[in-house]
Design a protein around this motif. Structure first.
Motif, short mmCIF file in Angstrom:
data_model
loop_
_atom_site.label_atom_id
_atom_site.label_comp_id
_atom_site.label_asym_id
_atom_site.label_seq_id
_atom_site.Cartn_x
_atom_site.Cartn_y
_atom_site.Cartn_z
N ASN A 154 0.81 -1.22 0.00
CA ASN A 154 0.00 0.00 0.00
C ASN A 154 0.85 1.27 0.00
O ASN A 154 0.30 2.38 0.00
CB ASN A 154 -0.98 0.01 1.18
CG ASN A 154 -0.29 -0.02 2.54
OD1 ASN A 154 0.84 0.40 2.68
ND2 ASN A 154 -1.01 -0.51 3.54
N GLY A 155 2.16 1.14 0.01
CA GLY A 155 3.04 2.28 -0.18
C GLY A 155 3.26 3.16 1.04
O GLY A 155 4.01 4.15 0.96
N VAL A 156 2.66 2.84 2.17
CA VAL A 156 2.73 3.73 3.33
C VAL A 156 4.17 4.01 3.74
O VAL A 156 4.55 5.16 4.00
CB VAL A 156 1.94 3.14 4.52
CG1 VAL A 156 2.25 3.90 5.81
CG2 VAL A 156 0.45 3.20 4.23
N GLU A 157 4.99 2.96 3.78
CA GLU A 157 6.37 3.15 4.25
C GLU A 157 7.17 4.06 3.33
O GLU A 157 8.08 4.77 3.79
CB GLU A 157 7.08 1.79 4.37
CG GLU A 157 6.50 0.87 5.44
CD GLU A 157 5.36 0.00 4.90
OE1 GLU A 157 4.99 -0.95 5.60
OE2 GLU A 157 4.85 0.26 3.79
N MET A 158 6.86 4.07 2.02
CA MET A 158 7.54 4.96 1.10
C MET A 158 6.98 6.38 1.16
O MET A 158 7.70 7.36 0.97
CB MET A 158 7.42 4.42 -0.34
CG MET A 158 8.17 3.13 -0.58
SD MET A 158 8.14 2.63 -2.32
CE MET A 158 6.45 2.03 -2.48
N LEU A 159 5.68 6.49 1.45
CA LEU A 159 5.02 7.78 1.37
C LEU A 159 5.29 8.67 2.58
O LEU A 159 5.44 9.90 2.45
CB LEU A 159 3.52 7.59 1.20
CG LEU A 159 3.08 7.03 -0.16
CD1 LEU A 159 1.60 6.64 -0.13
CD2 LEU A 159 3.32 8.04 -1.27
N SER A 218 -6.46 -0.66 -2.37
CA SER A 218 -5.16 -0.44 -1.73
C SER A 218 -4.90 1.04 -1.46
O SER A 218 -4.19 1.39 -0.51
CB SER A 218 -4.03 -0.99 -2.62
OG SER A 218 -3.97 -0.31 -3.86
N PHE A 219 -5.52 1.91 -2.27
CA PHE A 219 -5.29 3.34 -2.06
C PHE A 219 -5.89 3.81 -0.74
O PHE A 219 -5.44 4.81 -0.17
CB PHE A 219 -5.85 4.15 -3.24
CG PHE A 219 -7.35 4.25 -3.29
CD1 PHE A 219 -8.01 5.35 -2.75
CD2 PHE A 219 -8.10 3.27 -3.89
CE1 PHE A 219 -9.39 5.45 -2.80
CE2 PHE A 219 -9.48 3.37 -3.96
CZ PHE A 219 -10.14 4.46 -3.40
N ILE A 220 -6.91 3.11 -0.22
CA ILE A 220 -7.48 3.47 1.08
C ILE A 220 -6.46 3.24 2.18
O ILE A 220 -6.29 4.06 3.08
CB ILE A 220 -8.77 2.65 1.35
CG1 ILE A 220 -9.85 2.98 0.31
CG2 ILE A 220 -9.28 2.90 2.76
CD1 ILE A 220 -10.34 4.40 0.37
N SER A 221 -5.75 2.11 2.08
CA SER A 221 -4.71 1.83 3.08
C SER A 221 -3.60 2.86 3.01
O SER A 221 -2.99 3.20 4.02
CB SER A 221 -4.14 0.43 2.86
OG SER A 221 -5.13 -0.56 2.99
N ALA A 222 -3.32 3.35 1.78
CA ALA A 222 -2.26 4.34 1.62
C ALA A 222 -2.57 5.64 2.35
O ALA A 222 -1.65 6.40 2.72
CB ALA A 222 -2.02 4.61 0.14
N ILE A 223 -3.85 5.92 2.59
CA ILE A 223 -4.23 7.16 3.27
C ILE A 223 -3.72 7.16 4.71
O ILE A 223 -3.61 8.22 5.35
CB ILE A 223 -5.76 7.36 3.19
CG1 ILE A 223 -6.16 7.58 1.73
CG2 ILE A 223 -6.22 8.55 4.02
CD1 ILE A 223 -7.65 7.68 1.51
N ASP A 224 -3.37 5.98 5.23
CA ASP A 224 -2.75 5.94 6.56
C ASP A 224 -1.49 6.81 6.62
O ASP A 224 -1.11 7.28 7.69
CB ASP A 224 -2.39 4.50 6.94
CG ASP A 224 -3.61 3.66 7.28
OD1 ASP A 224 -4.69 4.26 7.51
OD2 ASP A 224 -3.49 2.42 7.32
#
Length: 350
Positions: free
Chosen positions: A23-28, A63-69
């Motif tokens: 979900n990209g969180v760690e990169m974002l 998955s983009f919803i998880s990225a909002i974290d």
């Protein structure tokens, strides 16, 4: 209609593999912080958020919803998403500011390509009835496109190697590049084929990465950055998804977008070309000559994070204005097989 400017840009290092989630969180999280630090803005200053990613690539629904974290759960935000490269999320955010609905926006894209077999995932972009069931992978389709140009005498294998050599040499000065170096053309031509006539250096590497960009209404941009990159034109067009219905050695949609945008006088062009021969197609479609500096960042051939690489091209072009290296630049993004969909942006110093 309000003018819109790019006022901030940050990107994660382009790497072959990350250990984070899809979900990209760690990169974002770190690049959001970097963009805010550079602009002096905070989450509270952003009127609209828009992302670009792919559930197919992430292997999960929404998955983009998880990225909002990565943004934070509270307070609530005004948010949207496109299932495409984030360059098209930028288009949506650009319209939000143009119409006066908001005066700032943050756009981001992310992709963890290493989580699966990228070339098979991209086969799902193809016609679901007659082509996708055959599972032609993205590299094989690009190989067919390159072969058509070779047979038509439009380019040679040496021309392709020269694009790769220049891209890798330029990427030496790019700390975010995944691949760089000073290999000679002769050395590159000695490499074995991956999908004849394409060799490994002709193909963008599988890349995990993310990019983020902050936009602002032009009348506010000067308060945020000394040299905002004003988006003076933003156009996108699409060609037929039927591979046999178009001349794959040309990019009519790029030609049409460039004509509508008006690109005369650009000094630098960041082109989203995942294959060496596609850079040659784009240069012809855009009418770029030797006076235009092509991909000073190294381009997608040196790092191609899916669903962020197109946005990164716009960000890299904007950096040329931020740093005073250019007054007028062009950025290009593509999506779909064999340059099917293309977006062209023109930016000038504000």
């Amino acid at each position: 209609m309000h003018d819109v400017a790019v006022v901030g840009f940050a990107q994660a290092p382009n790497v072959r593999r990350t250990t984070g989630t899809t979900n990209g969180v760690e990169m974002l999280v770190p690049i959001f912080a970097e963009a805010f630090t550079r602009t002096g803005l905070s989450k509270a200053d952003i009127g609209f958020w828009c992302s670009g990613s792919s559930d197919y690539l992430a292997g999960r629904a929404f998955s983009f919803i998880s990225a909002i974290d990565a943004i934070g759960a509270f307070p609530p935000i005004n948010e949207s998403h496109v299932e495409m490269d984030a360059a098209w999320a930028l288009y949506e955010a650009w319209l939000k500011i143009r119409t006066g609905e908001v005066d700032t926006a943050l756009v981001y894209g992310f992709g963890k390509s290493s989580a699966g077999q990228l070339k098979r995932v991209l086969a799902l972009q193809l016609d679901p009835y007659t082509v996708a069931p055959l599972w032609p992978d993205s590299i094989s389709i690009a190989g067919l496109q390159a072969r058509l140009g070779l047979d038509a005498g439009l380019w040679s294998e040496k021309d392709l190697a020269e694009v790769a050599a220049r891209s890798r040499a330029d990427a030496v000065s790019n700390p975010y590049a995944q691949i760089s170096g000073t290999a000679g053309v002769t050395e590159l031509l000695d490499a074995p084929y991956v999908a004849n006539p394409l060799r490994a250096h002709d193909i963008a590497p599988v890349t995990d990465g993310a990019a983020v960009m902050i936009l602002a209404a032009a009348d506010r941009a000067k308060d945020i950055v000394d040299r905002p990159a004003v988006i003076t034109a933003l156009e996108h067009r699409v060609d037929s998804p039927v591979l046999g219905a178009r001349d794959l050695t040309r990019s009519p949609s790029t030609e049409a977008a460039a004509k509508a945008a008006g690109i005369d006088g650009v000094e630098v062009a960041e082109l989203h070309a995942p294959f060496t021969h596609q850079e040659l197609i784009l240069r012809t479609a855009l009418g770029l000559d030797e006076r235009v500096r092509i991909n000073p960042s190294g381009g997608a051939l040196t790092g191609n994070p899916m669903f962020a690489a197109g946005l990164a091209r716009i960000g890299e072009a904007a950096q040329q204005i931020f740093t005073g290296k250019a007054q007028k630049v062009l950025a290009h993004a593509t999506s779909g097989p064999a340059l099917q969909q293309n977006l062209v942006a023109v930016l000038t110093a504000g």
